[in-house]
Write a protein that holds these residues in place. Structure first.
Motif: not given
Length: 473
Positions: A106-122
């Motif tokens: 099954r495929a997900p309802l949605k697939t959402i991607y977040v930044p790899s370098n989350g510590v810096v981006e956050w």
């Protein structure tokens, strides 16, 4: 969350200070709700992290394993999500964005991607990241959210749960990497590895939270108190309470202490009791163990954890700096163990100083044979404590491991100890203090205090052994 540097195998790094993401993670960890379960490290996989989280968990918090879906539980978790009929949403690292996610056909309802370098981006874009995720999710109800977003997972989950509490949100970490990255990224993904067979244990957090009380004395060097308390608050094994024993002097500013009132108790007396009064303050402790610190001792972040682990195998008085005395010469030591002479083993010594870790009930022995302690005042408490425990409770004195490759386990951080130990106020730097130390030791020996090196022959053998050990090293 503790302001310590972290480097993950995925490539993201956290600096050695408390970032915005760290602050948000701490806020998430403080949430108490019947529908919120916090996963923490187990002691078998990451002992220091386990102590840190377990002693900071809210009293009524619901706690489980951080590795609930990995190691020996991985195949069971994988089978569960592959056979589940529940609609699901995937939130994953953007490094997997070139792959199409399919779980159990099954495929997900949605697939959402977040930044790899989350510590810096956050640090500067946390609001934008959260708003983007919320917008992409839209109005989803009754779904299972599989969140694999590294350290950003908790604040993302809390944001989504606040908006749509009828969904189920799981921080699944690397346990869905085979679906998102379409490859094995961890040893436990392969069933023939030792990691795939690991089953962890999680002790009751409340037991750790009630283990240790810290006592800090303040008299001639109040300028170090703030640094000391901050180091104690950053212990992996966070103490249940801090008692500050303010001994007589009033010529320093205590305003900073207001920020610690919820965690610390201030005891003030009207006259100087020297080095002995803080052990009377220790009687106010409600925990099984007490650690009393000199006013110039700043411990590494794992020191209390180190002591608790050591006392389980070497039940006795523990300390930061230990001395083995020569049997013939007054207050001449053959060897010193601790921060000044790191050693990865537990070492038996005659006395310890700089800090003392012990069972609270042993204070009844400390105050025996103490009728004349007032005449010594500024010295003798270290010798007296070791002597009384030896005499009445048959207990020995030890220095816990101080491995040279991990100064966070040290009872005193070396650079800090060298700087503060040269302070003119330090008792060990004054003739007024050093001479009575030798006299007190001689008195204790006459009263039955038995040294580890009882004869000059013992001392000679020890010198030969030490030379052999140094050549071998």
């Amino acid at each position: 969350m503790a302001g310590k540097p972290v480097k993950a195998q995925e490539g993201w790094e956290a600096p050695g200070y408390l970032t915005k993401l760290g602050q948000d993670l701490n806020r998430c960890f403080a949430v108490q709700h019947e529908n919120v379960v916090h996963g923490i490290s187990c002691p078998c996989c990451d002992k220091a992290s386990h102590y840190w989280f377990a002693t900071r968990a809210a009293e009524d918090a619901r706690i489980t394993f951080a590795n609930l879906f990995v190691n020996a539980q991985y195949q069971e978790f994988r089978n569960w999500i592959e056979t589940s009929s529940k609609p699901f949403v995937v939130i994953a690292d953007e490094s997997a964005s070139n792959n199409s996610v399919v779980i159990g056909g099954r495929a997900p309802l949605k697939t959402i991607y977040v930044p790899s370098n989350g510590v810096v981006e956050w640090e500067s874009h946390s609001a934008e990241i959260l708003n983007s995720i919320v917008a992409q999710v839209g109005e989803v109800e009754g779904a299972l959210f599989l969140v694999s977003a590294g350290p950003m997972a908790a604040p993302i989950i809390m944001q989504l749960w606040d908006i749509a509490p009828n969904n189920v949100y799981l921080d699944v970490g690397s346990s869905i990497d085979e679906f998102t990255h379409q490859r094995k990224t961890r040893p436990y993904h392969s069933q023939d590895t030792k990691h795939a067979a690991m089953r962890c244990e999680l002790p009751d957090c409340a037991d750790l939270q009630r283990q240790v009380t810290v006592v800090v004395g303040v008299y001639g060097r109040p300028t170090y108190l703030k640094e000391q308390i901050e180091a104690i608050e950053q212990q992996t094994l966070r103490p249940a309470e801090i008692i500050v024993f303010k001994d007589h002097k009033d010529d320093f500013d205590f305003r900073f202490f207001e920020g610690f009132h919820d965690r610390a108790t201030l005891i003030t007396i009207s006259r100087n009791t020297g080095v002995w009064g803080r052990f009377a303050a220790a009687l106010h402790a409600k925990t099984k163990y007490v650690c009393v610190f000199d006013d110039d001792t700043v411990p590494g972040s794992k020191w209390l954890q180190n002591c608790l682990e050591t006392i389980k195998t070497h039940r006795g008085l523990l300390g930061t700096n230990g001395l083995l005395f020569h049997p013939k010469y007054s207050y001449k030591h053959l060897e010193q163990y601790g921060w000044a002479n790191p050693d990865k083993k537990v070492r038996r010594v005659d006395i310890v100083g700089h800090s003392w870790f012990f069972e609270r009930q042993w204070l009844s022995a400390f105050w025996r044979d103490s009728d004349d302690f007032h005449q010594w005042r500024i010295v003798g408490e270290d010798i007296h404590f070791a002597h009384m425990l030896q005499k009445y409770l048959k207990l020995k004195t030890y220095v816990p491991p101080h491995p040279p490759y991990d100064i966070e386990m040290f009872g005193s951080l070396p650079e800090s100890a060298k700087e503060k130990g040269r302070d003119a106020v330090a008792i060990s730097m004054s003739e007024e203090g050093f001479s009575p130390m030798g006299k007190y030791l001689e008195q204790a020996k006459k009263n039955g205090f038995r040294l580890v090196m009882r004869t000059q022959l013992h001392a000679l053998f020890f010198k030969i052994y030490r030379k052999w050990r140094s050549k071998k090293a």
